[in-house]
Scaffold this motif. Structure first.
Motif, PDB file in Angstrom:
ATOM      1  N   UNK A  50     -19.295   1.234  -7.728  1.00 24.09           N
ATOM      2  CA  UNK A  50     -20.561   0.519  -7.555  1.00 24.09           C
ATOM      3  C   UNK A  50     -20.330  -0.978  -7.404  1.00 24.09           C
ATOM      4  N   UNK A  51     -19.214  -1.457  -7.925  1.00 21.08           N
ATOM      5  CA  UNK A  51     -18.837  -2.856  -7.790  1.00 21.08           C
ATOM      6  C   UNK A  51     -17.912  -2.998  -6.585  1.00 21.08           C
ATOM      7  N   UNK A  52     -18.345  -3.706  -5.562  1.00 21.34           N
ATOM      8  CA  UNK A  52     -17.551  -3.801  -4.341  1.00 21.34           C
ATOM      9  C   UNK A  52     -16.207  -4.477  -4.598  1.00 21.34           C
ATOM     10  N   UNK A  53     -16.126  -5.350  -5.586  1.00 19.80           N
ATOM     11  CA  UNK A  53     -14.855  -6.004  -5.914  1.00 19.80           C
ATOM     12  C   UNK A  53     -13.876  -4.977  -6.474  1.00 19.80           C
ATOM     13  N   UNK A  54     -14.362  -4.105  -7.363  1.00 16.55           N
ATOM     14  CA  UNK A  54     -13.492  -3.089  -7.953  1.00 16.55           C
ATOM     15  C   UNK A  54     -13.047  -2.077  -6.901  1.00 16.55           C
ATOM     16  N   UNK A  55     -13.962  -1.685  -6.006  1.00 13.54           N
ATOM     17  CA  UNK A  55     -13.584  -0.771  -4.925  1.00 13.54           C
ATOM     18  C   UNK A  55     -12.509  -1.406  -4.042  1.00 13.54           C
ATOM     19  N   UNK A  56     -12.669  -2.694  -3.785  1.00 15.07           N
ATOM     20  CA  UNK A  56     -11.677  -3.410  -2.978  1.00 15.07           C
ATOM     21  C   UNK A  56     -10.345  -3.497  -3.707  1.00 15.07           C
ATOM     22  N   UNK A  57     -10.401  -3.732  -5.017  1.00 13.02           N
ATOM     23  CA  UNK A  57      -9.180  -3.808  -5.820  1.00 13.02           C
ATOM     24  C   UNK A  57      -8.405  -2.488  -5.766  1.00 13.02           C
ATOM     25  N   UNK A  58      -9.131  -1.365  -5.877  1.00 14.03           N
ATOM     26  CA  UNK A  58      -8.479  -0.059  -5.838  1.00 14.03           C
ATOM     27  C   UNK A  58      -7.739   0.139  -4.507  1.00 14.03           C
ATOM     28  N   UNK A  59      -8.418  -0.177  -3.406  1.00 16.68           N
ATOM     29  CA  UNK A  59      -7.807   0.001  -2.087  1.00 16.68           C
ATOM     30  C   UNK A  59      -6.639  -0.962  -1.895  1.00 16.68           C
ATOM     31  N   UNK A  60      -6.782  -2.172  -2.412  1.00 16.24           N
ATOM     32  CA  UNK A  60      -5.727  -3.175  -2.292  1.00 16.24           C
ATOM     33  C   UNK A  60      -4.472  -2.755  -3.049  1.00 16.24           C
ATOM     34  N   UNK A  61      -4.645  -2.314  -4.279  1.00 16.30           N
ATOM     35  CA  UNK A  61      -3.503  -1.888  -5.092  1.00 16.30           C
ATOM     36  C   UNK A  61      -2.838  -0.665  -4.467  1.00 16.30           C
ATOM     37  N   UNK A  62      -3.645   0.280  -3.976  1.00 18.63           N
ATOM     38  CA  UNK A  62      -3.082   1.458  -3.310  1.00 18.63           C
ATOM     39  C   UNK A  62      -2.209   1.055  -2.126  1.00 18.63           C
ATOM     40  N   UNK A  63      -2.631   0.030  -1.390  1.00 21.67           N
ATOM     41  CA  UNK A  63      -1.869  -0.404  -0.233  1.00 21.67           C
ATOM     42  C   UNK A  63      -0.468  -0.852  -0.626  1.00 21.67           C
ATOM     43  N   UNK A  64      -0.375  -1.673  -1.679  1.00 21.23           N
ATOM     44  CA  UNK A  64       0.923  -2.162  -2.129  1.00 21.23           C
ATOM     45  C   UNK A  64       1.750  -1.047  -2.776  1.00 21.23           C
ATOM     46  N   UNK A  65       1.092  -0.198  -3.550  1.00 20.93           N
ATOM     47  CA  UNK A  65       1.842   0.853  -4.244  1.00 20.93           C
ATOM     48  C   UNK A  65       2.315   1.938  -3.277  1.00 20.93           C
ATOM     49  N   UNK A  66       1.548   2.179  -2.235  1.00 16.18           N
ATOM     50  CA  UNK A  66       2.012   3.137  -1.221  1.00 16.18           C
ATOM     51  C   UNK A  66       3.286   2.612  -0.571  1.00 16.18           C
ATOM     52  N   UNK A  67       3.280   1.356  -0.182  1.00 13.55           N
ATOM     53  CA  UNK A  67       4.460   0.781   0.471  1.00 13.55           C
ATOM     54  C   UNK A  67       5.656   0.787  -0.480  1.00 13.55           C
ATOM     55  N   UNK A  68       5.403   0.450  -1.731  1.00 14.38           N
ATOM     56  CA  UNK A  68       6.476   0.427  -2.732  1.00 14.38           C
ATOM     57  C   UNK A  68       7.074   1.812  -2.927  1.00 14.38           C
ATOM     58  N   UNK A  69       6.219   2.827  -3.050  1.00 18.36           N
ATOM     59  CA  UNK A  69       6.694   4.183  -3.338  1.00 18.36           C
ATOM     60  C   UNK A  69       7.322   4.874  -2.135  1.00 18.36           C
ATOM     61  N   UNK A  70       6.852   4.593  -0.934  1.00 11.42           N
ATOM     62  CA  UNK A  70       7.330   5.334   0.230  1.00 11.42           C
ATOM     63  C   UNK A  70       8.354   4.577   1.069  1.00 11.42           C
ATOM     64  N   UNK A  71       8.365   3.260   0.996  1.00 11.57           N
ATOM     65  CA  UNK A  71       9.293   2.477   1.808  1.00 11.57           C
ATOM     66  C   UNK A  71      10.368   1.797   0.976  1.00 11.57           C
ATOM     67  N   UNK A  72       9.962   1.138  -0.107  1.00  3.88           N
ATOM     68  CA  UNK A  72      10.903   0.313  -0.866  1.00  3.88           C
ATOM     69  C   UNK A  72      11.835   1.162  -1.724  1.00  3.88           C
ATOM     70  N   UNK A  73      11.274   2.067  -2.520  1.00  2.75           N
ATOM     71  CA  UNK A  73      12.086   2.876  -3.433  1.00  2.75           C
ATOM     72  C   UNK A  73      13.068   3.744  -2.662  1.00  2.75           C
TER      73      UNK A  73
END
Length: 524
Positions: free
Chosen positions: A499-522
């Protein structure tokens, strides 16, 4: 032996005439090098007389060691009543010092009388004089009779005379241009088929997409005898664009059996398409044939089931042949077959595997909350890693704080601070930007940049918001999608819901970095 078709790219000239398309000089050099690596035969660099940037391109490109492609300078026939020697357009072509040039001339009698305001005979002399002079100076010359198909329909005898004049002057190819894009495939076939080709230089085709037929017209031209086809990467160009080489090249090679200079290098086609899009700062068209993200994507559970049992029955070709890859899309249409296929790269699973059951349950929970993974495969990949126990978080959040403020007539600003724990160490990030999402991103980079240098490889390229229950007005829940890209042009999408657009944005933002970390960096 398969007939060879010449591929002539005009991304850097005709492609730049498309809406919202603009390249720096450095962009043009880098794109030319990519096109050479792809294996096109000719690269049209631009009109050297138009501006300083175009002229400088020809100076710079001479210093590059292209291995396959010849660079072409674009211009027009001399002016009426003059001589080719000393004509500004002709001399600019020579000053570009390219091996090949292309000369535009009139083939529609109405253009000769109403636009050039000269006689039909003088126009033929302009064509002959311009081409023969350029040939005498050691250039390979292509002739581009603009509005040829319209001119042929209006006065076929005169249109053919322009081709004969160019042939007699020494043109290497007659590139019939459908300048306003109004010609249909059957007309292309009939008109090229009716030409006295045994008396003319080789025929080529240059088609615009105003009727949505540029690719079809190009293929029809080849079937009618053309051996030279022009187009642009991604089909960009004036108005509705040009013929799309990203479709033409694989169609000619894989579907029609013609030989192209690129050979196996056509496997770089997808990466070239996305590289050019990145330089234009345009999000790649996901639905583009062959090279689009959706080109080999499968959504319906029934389709995925067929893929598992007999993949050759669901796809018209192997995606890797053009450098693309198959994607299995998660949605409400997906069944357990889809989940098994998604899990297959991590091991052997069946519809009865406990991991499949757990993932099915988790997916339903998330979709009930408003999450949608059809356009956010990266976020779903993180769910898979969590179910399999392979997920490694970048950090844990202690808190974030955002404060927006405005003073007088100055722009509004957002101050952001966040506190994270990274491997048992507390870190802080801070930033002042305009928008809250931009501020969160900058603060996150500030906090993680020293520990995780790979953060610099990631850029956010798109941000989209959808209201899920508009009846709740400003209290509605929103779904946020973020598209990201790495330093080599690979893209991925993530999603957040709240319901909070900032929190929804935070979730998508963190997923973006963690996806790259888990699938490319590691896994590097």
């Amino acid at each position: 032996m398969a007939k060879h078709i010449v591929i002539y790219d005009t991304t850097l000239r005709d492609g730049m005439q498309g809406i919202e398309i603009n390249y720096t000089l450095e962009d043009k050099i880098l794109i030319a090098k990519k096109l050479d690596e792809l294996g096109v035969d000719y690269i049209e660099g631009g009109f050297p007389l138009s501006n300083e940037k175009e002229a400088e391109f020809f100076k710079r490109i001479k210093k590059e060691k292209l291995t396959t492609a010849k660079v072409v300078a674009f211009g027009s026939t001399r002016k009426p009543g003059k001589k080719a020697t000393g004509d500004a357009h002709i001399e600019a072509l020579l000053d570009a010092q390219t091996e090949a040039v292309i000369v535009v001339g009139k083939s529609w009698i109405k253009h000769v009388t109403d636009v050039l305001r000269t006689s039909p005979e003088e126009n033929l002399e302009m064509i002959y004089d311009s081409i023969s002079y350029l040939k005498s100076e050691g250039r390979e010359v292509f002739f581009d009779p603009e509005h040829f198909f319209d001119g042929y329909k209006d006065d076929p005898d005169y249109a053919v005379k322009t081709l004969q004049a160019a042939t007699e002057a020494g043109a290497s190819c007659l590139v019939l241009c459908d300048t306003n894009g109004g010609t249909l495939p059957h007309e292309v076939s009939e008109i090229i088929g009716a030409l006295p080709k045994e008396k003319l230089a080789p025929i080529g085709g240059h088609f615009h997409n105003d009727t949505g037929n540029a690719v079809a017209n190009s293929l029809m031209a080849v079937l009618a005898g053309a051996t030279h086809i022009q187009g642009t990467i991604n089909g960009w160009g004036e108005r509705c664009g040009n013929a799309n080489l990203c479709s033409i090249m694989p169609n000619l090679m894989y579907k029609m059996g013609y030989k192209l200079t690129c050979g196996d290098r056509i496997k770089t086609l997808t990466s070239v398409s996305r590289f050019v899009a990145e330089k234009a700062n345009i999000i790649p068209d996901k639905r583009q044939p062959y090279v689009g993200e959706a080109a080999f994507s499968h959504k319906a559970g029934q389709h995925v089931d067929v893929l598992i049992k007999a993949e050759e029955l669901m796809e018209h070709m192997d995606a890797s042949l053009v450098g693309n890859k198959r994607r299995i899309i998660l949605s409400e249409l997906a069944g357990k077959s889809t989940l098994v296929k998604k899990l297959s790269k991590y091991g052997e699973f069946t519809k009865d595997s406990p991991e499949v059951a757990k993932l099915t349950e988790l997916l339903k929970e998330k979709e009930n909350e408003g999450f949608e993974y059809e356009a956010a495969e990266a976020s779903f990949e993180l769910l898979i890693l969590q179910v399999l126990g392979l997920y490694k978080p970048l950090f844990s959040l202690e808190n974030y704080h955002l404060e927006s403020f405005k003073t007088g007539r100055a722009d509004s600003k957002t101050l952001g601070k966040l506190f994270l724990t990274v491997e048992d160490t507390e870190v802080m990030g801070a930033s002042v930007c305009i928008g809250p999402v931009e501020t969160l991103d900058a603060a996150l980079r500030d906090a993680l940049g020293e520990k995780y240098p790979f953060i610099k490889e990631i850029s956010l390229i798109d941000y989209r918001v959808r209201v899920l229950n508009p009846e709740d007005a400003t209290a509605a829940k929103v779904r946020v999608f973020i598209s990201s890209r790495n330093h080599v042009g690979e893209t991925w999408d993530t999603v957040g819901v709240h319901k909070n657009i900032i929190e929804a944005s935070w979730q998508a933002l963190v997923d973006s970095y963690e996806y790259y970390y888990n699938t490319y960096v590691i896994n590097r």
